[in-house]
Design a protein around this motif. Structure first.
Motif, PDB file in Angstrom:
ATOM      1  N   SER A 147       0.842  -1.197   0.000  1.00 30.68           N
ATOM      2  CA  SER A 147       0.000   0.000   0.000  1.00 30.68           C
ATOM      3  C   SER A 147       0.872   1.241   0.000  1.00 30.68           C
ATOM      4  O   SER A 147       1.801   1.362   0.806  1.00 30.68           O
ATOM      5  CB  SER A 147      -0.922   0.016   1.226  1.00 30.68           C
ATOM      6  N   ARG A 148       0.541   2.157  -0.895  1.00 23.93           N
ATOM      7  CA  ARG A 148       1.307   3.385  -1.049  1.00 23.93           C
ATOM      8  C   ARG A 148       0.659   4.492  -0.225  1.00 23.93           C
ATOM      9  O   ARG A 148      -0.519   4.803  -0.392  1.00 23.93           O
ATOM     10  CB  ARG A 148       1.334   3.787  -2.524  1.00 23.93           C
ATOM     11  N   TYR A 149       1.434   5.095   0.675  1.00 25.51           N
ATOM     12  CA  TYR A 149       0.948   6.220   1.466  1.00 25.51           C
ATOM     13  C   TYR A 149       1.616   7.514   1.001  1.00 25.51           C
ATOM     14  O   TYR A 149       0.971   8.408   0.490  1.00 25.51           O
ATOM     15  CB  TYR A 149       1.202   5.973   2.954  1.00 25.51           C
ATOM     16  N   THR A 150       2.924   7.627   1.185  1.00 27.30           N
ATOM     17  CA  THR A 150       3.680   8.764   0.670  1.00 27.30           C
ATOM     18  C   THR A 150       4.983   8.227   0.093  1.00 27.30           C
ATOM     19  O   THR A 150       5.255   7.024   0.144  1.00 27.30           O
ATOM     20  CB  THR A 150       3.999   9.794   1.770  1.00 27.30           C
ATOM     21  N   SER A 151       5.804   9.132  -0.445  1.00 28.96           N
ATOM     22  CA  SER A 151       7.082   8.706  -1.001  1.00 28.96           C
ATOM     23  C   SER A 151       8.006   8.149   0.072  1.00 28.96           C
ATOM     24  O   SER A 151       8.957   7.426  -0.222  1.00 28.96           O
ATOM     25  CB  SER A 151       7.764   9.883  -1.706  1.00 28.96           C
ATOM     26  N   ALA A 152       7.726   8.466   1.347  1.00 25.57           N
ATOM     27  CA  ALA A 152       8.581   8.003   2.439  1.00 25.57           C
ATOM     28  C   ALA A 152       7.931   6.925   3.293  1.00 25.57           C
ATOM     29  O   ALA A 152       8.601   6.327   4.137  1.00 25.57           O
ATOM     30  CB  ALA A 152       8.967   9.182   3.333  1.00 25.57           C
ATOM     31  N   SER A 153       6.647   6.666   3.102  1.00 31.53           N
ATOM     32  CA  SER A 153       5.939   5.733   3.982  1.00 31.53           C
ATOM     33  C   SER A 153       5.037   4.812   3.171  1.00 31.53           C
ATOM     34  O   SER A 153       4.048   5.258   2.582  1.00 31.53           O
ATOM     35  CB  SER A 153       5.099   6.502   5.010  1.00 31.53           C
ATOM     36  N   ASN A 154       5.397   3.542   3.156  1.00 28.71           N
ATOM     37  CA  ASN A 154       4.604   2.522   2.488  1.00 28.71           C
ATOM     38  C   ASN A 154       4.547   1.302   3.399  1.00 28.71           C
ATOM     39  O   ASN A 154       5.391   1.127   4.271  1.00 28.71           O
ATOM     40  CB  ASN A 154       5.237   2.149   1.145  1.00 28.71           C
ATOM     41  N   THR A 155       3.557   0.461   3.201  1.00 32.47           N
ATOM     42  CA  THR A 155       3.424  -0.709   4.059  1.00 32.47           C
ATOM     43  C   THR A 155       3.232  -1.972   3.233  1.00 32.47           C
ATOM     44  O   THR A 155       2.612  -1.951   2.170  1.00 32.47           O
ATOM     45  CB  THR A 155       2.227  -0.575   5.023  1.00 32.47           C
ATOM     46  N   SER A 156       3.773  -3.048   3.757  1.00 31.58           N
ATOM     47  CA  SER A 156       3.552  -4.376   3.195  1.00 31.58           C
ATOM     48  C   SER A 156       2.854  -5.225   4.244  1.00 31.58           C
ATOM     49  O   SER A 156       3.117  -5.087   5.440  1.00 31.58           O
ATOM     50  CB  SER A 156       4.879  -5.031   2.800  1.00 31.58           C
ATOM     51  N   GLN A 157       1.975  -6.085   3.782  1.00 32.83           N
ATOM     52  CA  GLN A 157       1.264  -6.969   4.695  1.00 32.83           C
ATOM     53  C   GLN A 157       1.357  -8.396   4.171  1.00 32.83           C
ATOM     54  O   GLN A 157       1.242  -8.642   2.963  1.00 32.83           O
ATOM     55  CB  GLN A 157      -0.199  -6.546   4.837  1.00 32.83           C
ATOM     56  N   PHE A 158       1.561  -9.335   5.096  1.00 37.68           N
ATOM     57  CA  PHE A 158       1.739 -10.734   4.743  1.00 37.68           C
ATOM     58  C   PHE A 158       0.665 -11.564   5.448  1.00 37.68           C
ATOM     59  O   PHE A 158       0.340 -11.308   6.612  1.00 37.68           O
ATOM     60  CB  PHE A 158       3.125 -11.231   5.162  1.00 37.68           C
ATOM     61  N   GLY A 159       0.140 -12.549   4.743  1.00 36.11           N
ATOM     62  CA  GLY A 159      -0.892 -13.378   5.335  1.00 36.11           C
ATOM     63  C   GLY A 159      -0.751 -14.834   4.939  1.00 36.11           C
ATOM     64  O   GLY A 159      -0.343 -15.152   3.812  1.00 36.11           O
ATOM     65  N   LEU A 160      -1.090 -15.715   5.863  1.00 38.68           N
ATOM     66  CA  LEU A 160      -1.080 -17.155   5.609  1.00 38.68           C
ATOM     67  C   LEU A 160      -2.405 -17.730   6.085  1.00 38.68           C
ATOM     68  O   LEU A 160      -2.805 -17.522   7.232  1.00 38.68           O
ATOM     69  CB  LEU A 160       0.075 -17.827   6.345  1.00 38.68           C
ATOM     70  N   MET A 161      -3.080 -18.453   5.196  1.00 41.89           N
ATOM     71  CA  MET A 161      -4.338 -19.105   5.540  1.00 41.89           C
ATOM     72  C   MET A 161      -4.149 -20.611   5.420  1.00 41.89           C
ATOM     73  O   MET A 161      -3.604 -21.101   4.426  1.00 41.89           O
ATOM     74  CB  MET A 161      -5.469 -18.635   4.625  1.00 41.89           C
ATOM     75  N   ILE A 162      -4.595 -21.339   6.438  1.00 42.17           N
ATOM     76  CA  ILE A 162      -4.420 -22.786   6.485  1.00 42.17           C
ATOM     77  C   ILE A 162      -5.788 -23.440   6.608  1.00 42.17           C
ATOM     78  O   ILE A 162      -6.599 -23.049   7.454  1.00 42.17           O
ATOM     79  CB  ILE A 162      -3.548 -23.201   7.684  1.00 42.17           C
ATOM     80  N   ASN A 163      -6.036 -24.433   5.774  1.00 35.66           N
ATOM     81  CA  ASN A 163      -7.275 -25.200   5.859  1.00 35.66           C
ATOM     82  C   ASN A 163      -7.017 -26.404   6.756  1.00 35.66           C
ATOM     83  O   ASN A 163      -6.468 -27.418   6.331  1.00 35.66           O
ATOM     84  CB  ASN A 163      -7.721 -25.647   4.465  1.00 35.66           C
ATOM     85  N   LEU A 164      -7.394 -26.273   8.016  1.00 38.93           N
ATOM     86  CA  LEU A 164      -7.131 -27.332   8.989  1.00 38.93           C
ATOM     87  C   LEU A 164      -8.056 -28.526   8.794  1.00 38.93           C
ATOM     88  O   LEU A 164      -7.805 -29.601   9.295  1.00 38.93           O
ATOM     89  CB  LEU A 164      -7.280 -26.775  10.411  1.00 38.93           C
TER      90      LEU A 164
END
Length: 338
Positions: A321-338
């Motif tokens: 996700s782009r916020y500003t030229s100095a601040s961006n975020t990455s998000q990681f997710g794992l889904m497991i079918n138990l």
């Protein structure tokens, strides 16, 4: 005095991390983006009705049997040294009782250097918040209308101050199978503080969201249109950097027109190959783009993108996700079918 200064510092540092309306409420972390898929679709999609066990954190009406036995874990190294994550799990007891959902959202603001009114060091302190949710959805008999609710229990610790609260989310989804269109409406964070930080009760970040999405016929694309913050029409504000000086030496503030304010309620996203093992997502959040825009610079604020990969019982998701030229975020997710 010392405690008040340190808590004020914590709040000032934490509030810019949330693209919320005005920072007027307590427990702003309740509106954190719940998963990489959600982030890549703009942050507040409420019309997804499928396997995604993360979705009930934003719309409890999406709870369904396809989520049974799925566990999702998500993590984001947010702006600055702020870290947050979510976890979700769904369980179907039987087809008569339907499916129950449990979720956790937490945020850790990191360590801060405490100072008194004279600027002397007083040691370090931390801050963090967590919310536990329990959700259930109900299919109105002989219809494609689904109603759901989440009950939230909230705990917040900022330096030596603590607060506890409770809230509910109420959601609805109508699934038009013939045209492959989903309609959604959610009332989020309707609740109160049970105990306050310093005796003054504050409001929760109440919000009304509406949305519509459709998977196109003969084209493997689902588009999502979301209208956020419908409980408050005027969400735009005049940017002081865009003010102009008048002939008589005064200052003319920026005028935000009807359309500019209206578009700040809009989020648009698309998901390519939504039913396949690999899919791609892209979105544009108009309010985030307007609020974080830097004059005379092309920052691409408001744009988010991501992808999902499924292999056997596992699904990996990522978003940027782009916020500003100095601040961006990455998000990681794992889904497991138990």
């Amino acid at each position: 005095m010392q405690n008040k200064l340190t808590v004020l510092l914590l709040i000032l540092l934490a509030c810019p991390a949330f693209s919320q309306v005005g920072g007027e409420n307590v427990y702003q972390f309740l509106n954190l983006i719940s998963s990489p898929r959600q982030a890549a679709l703009g942050g507040k999609t409420i019309t997804t009705y499928d396997y995604d066990v993360n979705q009930p954190l934003f719309n409890p009406a999406s709870i369904n049997e396809e989520m049974n036995g799925r566990l999702a874990l998500n993590y984001s190294n947010y702006l600055g040294d702020v870290n947050y994550g979510t976890a979700s799990y769904a369980y179907t007891h039987d087809k008569h009782v339907n499916t129950f959902h449990a979720g956790v959202t937490y945020i850790n603001y990191g360590k801060f250097d405490g100072r008194n009114e004279f600027g002397d060091a007083t040691g370090t302190f931390t801050g963090g918040e967590v919310a536990l949710s329990l959700g259930y959805a109900y299919n109105v008999p002989w219809t494609n209308l689904y109603l759901g609710a989440n009950a939230k229990f909230i705990s917040s610790t900022l330096e030596s101050y603590q607060s506890f609260g409770a809230a509910v989310d109420l959601g609805a989804i109508y699934v038009d199978d013939k045209n492959d269109i989903n309609y959604g409406l959610v009332i989020r964070n309707f609740g109160t503080q049970i105990t306050t930080y310093n005796g003054e009760k504050e409001k929760l970040p109440f919000e009304v969201i509406a949305g519509i999405s459709q998977e196109l016929e003969n084209v493997p694309v689902r588009w999502h249109l979301t209208l956020e913050n419908l409980q408050k029409w005027k969400v735009a504000f005049a940017n002081p950097a865009r003010s102009e000086q008048t002939i008589d030496g005064g200052v003319q503030e920026e005028k935000v027109g009807f359309l500019a304010n209206a578009f700040r309620h809009v989020i648009f996203g698309v998901e390519v190959l939504p039913q396949k093992a690999i899919n791609i997502r892209l979105s544009y959040n108009f309010r985030r783009a307007a609020e974080l825009k830097i004059l005379d610079q092309r920052t691409f604020s408001g744009i988010s993108a991501g992808f999902g990969i499924r292999f056997n019982k596992f699904r990996f998701d990522y978003s940027y996700s782009r916020y500003t030229s100095a601040s961006n975020t990455s998000q990681f997710g794992l889904m497991i079918n138990l």
